[in-house]
Design an enzyme around this catalytic site. Structure first.
Site, short mmCIF file in Angstrom:
data_model
loop_
_atom_site.label_atom_id
_atom_site.label_comp_id
_atom_site.label_asym_id
_atom_site.label_seq_id
_atom_site.Cartn_x
_atom_site.Cartn_y
_atom_site.Cartn_z
N GLY A 122 0.82 -1.30 0.15
CA GLY A 122 -0.28 -0.01 -0.29
C GLY A 122 0.85 1.48 -0.13
N SER A 124 1.79 1.92 -3.01
CA SER A 124 2.69 2.65 -3.95
C SER A 124 3.58 1.90 -4.74
CB SER A 124 1.81 4.34 -4.34
OG SER A 124 1.26 4.63 -4.35
N SER A 125 3.79 0.94 -4.64
CA SER A 125 5.57 0.64 -5.45
C SER A 125 4.53 0.77 -6.89
CB SER A 125 5.63 -0.80 -5.45
OG SER A 125 4.41 -1.77 -5.20
N ASP A 170 -1.42 8.93 -6.07
CA ASP A 170 -0.45 7.63 -6.25
C ASP A 170 0.80 8.80 -6.78
OD1 ASP A 170 -1.66 6.89 -4.21
OD2 ASP A 170 -1.21 4.73 -6.00
N TYR A 220 -11.54 -3.01 -4.83
CA TYR A 220 -11.24 -1.54 -5.12
C TYR A 220 -12.02 -0.82 -5.91
CZ TYR A 220 -8.49 2.63 -6.07
OH TYR A 220 -8.13 4.41 -6.19
C1 GLA Z 1 -5.10 3.70 -4.25
C2 GLA Z 1 -5.41 4.60 -5.66
C3 GLA Z 1 -5.38 5.83 -4.80
C4 GLA Z 1 -5.65 6.41 -3.70
C5 GLA Z 1 -6.15 5.02 -2.43
C6 GLA Z 1 -6.52 5.30 -1.42
O1 GLA Z 1 -3.39 4.15 -4.62
O2 GLA Z 1 -3.85 3.89 -5.94
O3 GLA Z 1 -5.55 6.28 -5.97
O4 GLA Z 1 -7.13 6.05 -3.95
O5 GLA Z 1 -5.62 3.88 -2.88
O6 GLA Z 1 -7.18 6.86 -1.09
#
Ligand code: GLA
Length: 378
Positions: A122, A124-125, A170, A220
């Site tokens: 979580g 954002s790799s 991200d 998601y």
């Molecule tokens: C992931 C998505 C983001 C955002 C988050 C939740 O990281 O890539 O765009 O929606 O979840 O905040």
């Protein structure tokens, strides 16, 4: 793995020198979760952990790439719209195609990449990977695209090539991060403001549950669809423009799950604003209080938490941690914790021991250092 090692690997694998190196970071998010695709505010910061790549144009129409962390090699022809099938290879393919779609005259290239953003945590790799290559290709092929456009290249890659309908947070922060600062981004207007992050007496630390967070093919997109349905019913473009009164008035005709999700999003909008104000006053207790409330919403209303994550947040609360919540898309990954200095050592030791005892698996403690956004590094 550092950049020198990646450069060395490039030489060994391709048999020549001259690759140019780039790096782009993963991220944390203080507050504002699942608000980005609802046109709302987010409050992320880049971390020091990056994806790094060594890249050199090769005068052909082929991309040849080694992903060192996965011990994988793949190649594709840039003109073939199909591209590779393996999800992981599609990130680079998508970036190439989206840069081409924006008029950048890309040729083939050779690349070696690796990183230290934990996968599926979580953090954002995948956005780091996209931003790293978008920055590299923009520079090596004189693309002249600005940072926001490069962020959109990454986001479109997720949407069109990987199938995750993510928001912009991200990729935005991977492109715009600044050491020592968090950023509050208005995802509707694209306006943003840097907030120096220097919480005297407090630290941010992530606890990685090591429960894999996989957004591809996950619920998601389903969360996003709920939000869009409610927005449509409310006659607004995104939930950002739906008031609480309007949501309550619509409640009888909404699917109860959709209602709960929208209810979370409106609450989170208010929490981001409350945190911005609290930060201006240096009121970290209030910041922490809002973080716990976010977790509650994410767990009960938005339903993106899980047993392990709830346990980690409960442990934080029990230890007296100022604020704690699940971070990012959800379904596993990390909690983000705002911890006072005097509690820090005891908390990280205790949470690790108790997690191990409860689930018979290790969690990982990741101290947060706010770093810079995507950049060339040699
Ligand atoms: C992931 C998505 C983001 C955002 C988050 C939740 O990281 O890539 O765009 O929606 O979840 O905040």
């Amino acid at each position: 793995m550092d950049i020198q090692e990646i450069e060395k690997q490039f030489e060994q694998r391709f048999g020549y020198k001259g690759g140019v190196c780039f790096a782009a970071p993963g991220r944390i998010n203080l507050i504002g979760e699942h608000t980005d695709y609802n046109g709302g505010f987010v409050f992320p910061g880049a971390v020091q952990q990056c994806i790094m790549a060594c890249v050199c144009p090769n005068k052909t129409r082929k991309v040849r790439a080694y992903a060192l962390d996965l011990d994988g090699f793949f190649e594709f022809t840039i003109d073939n719209p199909e591209g590779p099938k393996t999800t992981h290879w599609r990130y680079l393919f998508g970036v190439v195609r989206e840069m081409m779609a924006r008029g950048v005259e890309i040729t083939g290239f050779d690349a070696v990449y690796a990183g230290n953003v934990p996968l599926g945590a979580g953090m954002s790799s995948s956005a780091a990977l996209e931003s790293c290559f978008a920055t590299a290709l923009n520079e090596l092929f004189d693309g002249g695209l600005d940072r926001m456009t490069l962020a959109r290249v990454g986001q479109d890659t997720e949407h069109k090539y990987v199938g995750v309908k993510c928001g912009i947070m991200d990729q935005f922060i991977s492109m715009h991060g600044k050491a020592g600062s968090l950023v509050r981004l208005d995802c509707r207007s694209g306006e943003y403001e840097y907030f120096p992050w220097d919480p005297i007496g407090y630290r941010l630390v992530l606890v990685n549950s090591c429960v894999k967070h996989i957004l591809v093919g996950s619920p998601y997109n389903d969360r996003r669809e709920s939000c869009e349905r409610v927005a449509e019913r409310a006659g607004v473009e995104t939930l950002r423009d739906c008031s609480r009164e309007r949501l309550e008035a619509l409640r009888p005709i909404l699917d109860p799950t959709d209602y709960r999700r929208a209810h979370y999003v409106l609450g989170e909008e208010a929490r981001v604003m409350a945190v911005s104000e609290a930060l201006k006053r240096g009121d970290y207790r209030e910041v922490g209080r809002q973080m716990y409330l976010t977790h509650e919403g994410l767990s009960k209303d938005y339903e993106v938490s899980c047993e392990e994550m709830d346990f980690l947040v409960d442990e934080a609360r029990r230890c007296g941690v100022t604020g704690s919540r699940i971070m990012g898309g959800g379904f596993g990954g990390c909690t983000i914790n705002l911890v006072s200095e005097e509690l820090y050592d005891a908390f990280v030791a205790e949470v690790a021991a108790n997690y191990k005892q409860r689930f018979d698996r290790e969690c990982k403690i990741i101290p947060v250092v706010i770093g810079d956004g995507a950049r060339r590094v040699n």
